[in-house]
Design a protein around this motif. Structure first.
Motif, PDB file in Angstrom:
ATOM      1  N   ALA A  66     102.497 -27.792 -24.511  1.00  0.00           N
ATOM      2  CA  ALA A  66     103.564 -27.823 -25.509  1.00  0.00           C
ATOM      3  C   ALA A  66     104.882 -27.348 -24.912  1.00  0.00           C
ATOM      4  O   ALA A  66     105.947 -27.920 -25.183  1.00  0.00           O
ATOM      5  CB  ALA A  66     103.185 -26.954 -26.705  1.00  0.00           C
ATOM      6  N   LEU A  67     104.822 -26.321 -24.071  1.00  0.00           N
ATOM      7  CA  LEU A  67     106.041 -25.788 -23.462  1.00  0.00           C
ATOM      8  C   LEU A  67     106.634 -26.769 -22.448  1.00  0.00           C
ATOM      9  O   LEU A  67     107.856 -26.935 -22.375  1.00  0.00           O
ATOM     10  CB  LEU A  67     105.733 -24.445 -22.811  1.00  0.00           C
ATOM     11  N   GLY A 103     110.327 -29.262 -22.309  1.00  0.00           N
ATOM     12  CA  GLY A 103     111.310 -29.425 -21.248  1.00  0.00           C
ATOM     13  C   GLY A 103     111.433 -28.288 -20.261  1.00  0.00           C
ATOM     14  O   GLY A 103     112.299 -28.334 -19.380  1.00  0.00           O
ATOM     15  N   PHE A 104     110.582 -27.274 -20.355  1.00  0.00           N
ATOM     16  CA  PHE A 104     110.702 -26.157 -19.418  1.00  0.00           C
ATOM     17  C   PHE A 104     110.202 -26.562 -18.031  1.00  0.00           C
ATOM     18  O   PHE A 104     109.143 -27.173 -17.908  1.00  0.00           O
ATOM     19  CB  PHE A 104     109.924 -24.946 -19.934  1.00  0.00           C
ATOM     20  N   PRO A 105     110.959 -26.212 -16.970  1.00  0.00           N
ATOM     21  CA  PRO A 105     110.609 -26.654 -15.617  1.00  0.00           C
ATOM     22  C   PRO A 105     109.559 -25.797 -14.929  1.00  0.00           C
ATOM     23  O   PRO A 105     109.078 -26.170 -13.862  1.00  0.00           O
ATOM     24  CB  PRO A 105     111.945 -26.558 -14.879  1.00  0.00           C
ATOM     25  N   ALA A 106     109.221 -24.662 -15.511  1.00  0.00           N
ATOM     26  CA  ALA A 106     108.223 -23.769 -14.935  1.00  0.00           C
ATOM     27  C   ALA A 106     107.755 -22.817 -16.024  1.00  0.00           C
ATOM     28  O   ALA A 106     108.423 -22.654 -17.057  1.00  0.00           O
ATOM     29  CB  ALA A 106     108.800 -22.990 -13.752  1.00  0.00           C
ATOM     30  N   VAL A 155     104.059 -28.595 -13.745  1.00  0.00           N
ATOM     31  CA  VAL A 155     105.147 -27.713 -13.321  1.00  0.00           C
ATOM     32  C   VAL A 155     104.580 -26.455 -12.654  1.00  0.00           C
ATOM     33  O   VAL A 155     103.407 -26.120 -12.832  1.00  0.00           O
ATOM     34  CB  VAL A 155     106.032 -27.312 -14.517  1.00  0.00           C
ATOM     35  N   PRO A 156     105.393 -25.724 -11.885  1.00  0.00           N
ATOM     36  CA  PRO A 156     104.927 -24.476 -11.278  1.00  0.00           C
ATOM     37  C   PRO A 156     104.578 -23.434 -12.336  1.00  0.00           C
ATOM     38  O   PRO A 156     105.253 -23.317 -13.360  1.00  0.00           O
ATOM     39  CB  PRO A 156     106.129 -24.019 -10.441  1.00  0.00           C
ATOM     40  N   VAL A 157     103.527 -22.688 -12.064  1.00  0.00           N
ATOM     41  CA  VAL A 157     103.073 -21.632 -12.981  1.00  0.00           C
ATOM     42  C   VAL A 157     102.910 -20.330 -12.195  1.00  0.00           C
ATOM     43  O   VAL A 157     102.168 -20.276 -11.214  1.00  0.00           O
ATOM     44  CB  VAL A 157     101.741 -21.994 -13.655  1.00  0.00           C
ATOM     45  N   SER A 158     103.594 -19.294 -12.643  1.00  0.00           N
ATOM     46  CA  SER A 158     103.414 -17.953 -12.085  1.00  0.00           C
ATOM     47  C   SER A 158     102.476 -17.183 -13.006  1.00  0.00           C
ATOM     48  O   SER A 158     102.479 -17.395 -14.221  1.00  0.00           O
ATOM     49  CB  SER A 158     104.759 -17.233 -11.972  1.00  0.00           C
ATOM     50  N   ALA A 159     101.686 -16.287 -12.427  1.00  0.00           N
ATOM     51  CA  ALA A 159     100.661 -15.582 -13.198  1.00  0.00           C
ATOM     52  C   ALA A 159     100.910 -14.080 -13.220  1.00  0.00           C
ATOM     53  O   ALA A 159     101.177 -13.473 -12.182  1.00  0.00           O
ATOM     54  CB  ALA A 159      99.279 -15.862 -12.602  1.00  0.00           C
TER      55      ALA A 159
END
Length: 238
Positions: free
Chosen positions: A33-34, A38-41, A78-82
């Motif tokens: 959903a995010l 339109g969020f790039p990451a 998209v890139p995902v930080s944890a």
């Protein structure tokens, strides 16, 4: 360009008032959903994931946390930080391997445990070991907990941040720092600065936090809490 390179590039060249906004998904559906918005990451929130799994904040077993992160990274491009809290006691090499296996491009590592601040030099040494194990494969966001677990002295936060940047941190996250302190932190901290935004209708907006010096803005568990509250309202209507 690799996902981690893309993610790292998103933190640089930001204009005042235009910080990198990283909403926090707690499962695959919220991540999709995010991204569709339109969020790039994205940046996962440990507290939001804990709540979604039925755990208190800070009580999620490492295996379950990494499993959720892996499901999120598989669900989006998209890139995902944890957010991996304080690293779950894993050795730096194993921590890096678990993050990469889960598909994460970066991580948060906090400098407190059990509600108390860790020795900053020892934590800096751990960050340096994580950096050495990761090379340039992970973006390290070093959380500074002086405003949540310490005395809230901005100078102490700046001192800790300097140690963490010198150890190889890509970004510094003084969680809970009051908005009016951000300009002081921005002046004293090298590199990207992460600010914490609340979705309470009263706190500064991401753009306002950017004007005060934030490079990037994250929301912790606020999106998950708002979604749960909305579900409660729907349930009442049923």
């Amino acid at each position: 360009m690799s996902k981690v390179d893309t993610f790292r590039a998103l933190h640089h060249g930001r204009l005042p008032g235009d910080p990198l906004v990283l909403p926090g998904p707690w499962d695959a559906a919220s991540a999709r959903a995010l991204v569709d918005a339109g969020f790039p990451a994205l940046a996962t929130p440990s507290a939001g994931i804990a709540a979604s799994l039925g755990y208190a904040d800070g009580s999620t077993p490492a295996d379950e946390m990494f499993s959720v992160v892996a499901r999120i990274t598989r669900a989006v491009d998209v890139p995902v930080s944890a957010d991996v809290e304080d690293g779950y006691g894993l050795a730096p090499k194993e921590l890096v391997e678990r993050l990469l296996e889960a598909g994460a491009v970066g991580c948060n590592l906090e400098d407190s445990g059990g509600g108390a601040l860790k020795d900053p030099r020892q934590h800096a040494e751990r960050l340096a070991e994580v950096r050495a194990a990761a090379g340039d494969r992970l973006f390290l966001n070093a959380r500074v907990d002086t405003f949540t677990c310490g005395d809230g002295d901005p100078e102490r936060a700046i001192e800790r941040a300097a140690l963490y940047v010198a150890a190889g941190a890509d970004c510094v996250y003084p969680i809970g720092a009051p908005a009016n302190v951000l300009p002081l932190l921005r002046a004293g901290i090298q590199g990207p600065l992460n600010a914490y935004a609340k979705l309470d209708g009263e706190s500064p907006s991401p753009a306002e936090l950017g004007e005060l010096g934030a490079t990037r803005v994250t929301f912790g568990p606020w999106l998950q809490r708002r979604a749960t509250a909305a579900l409660g309202e729907i349930a009442q209507g049923l």
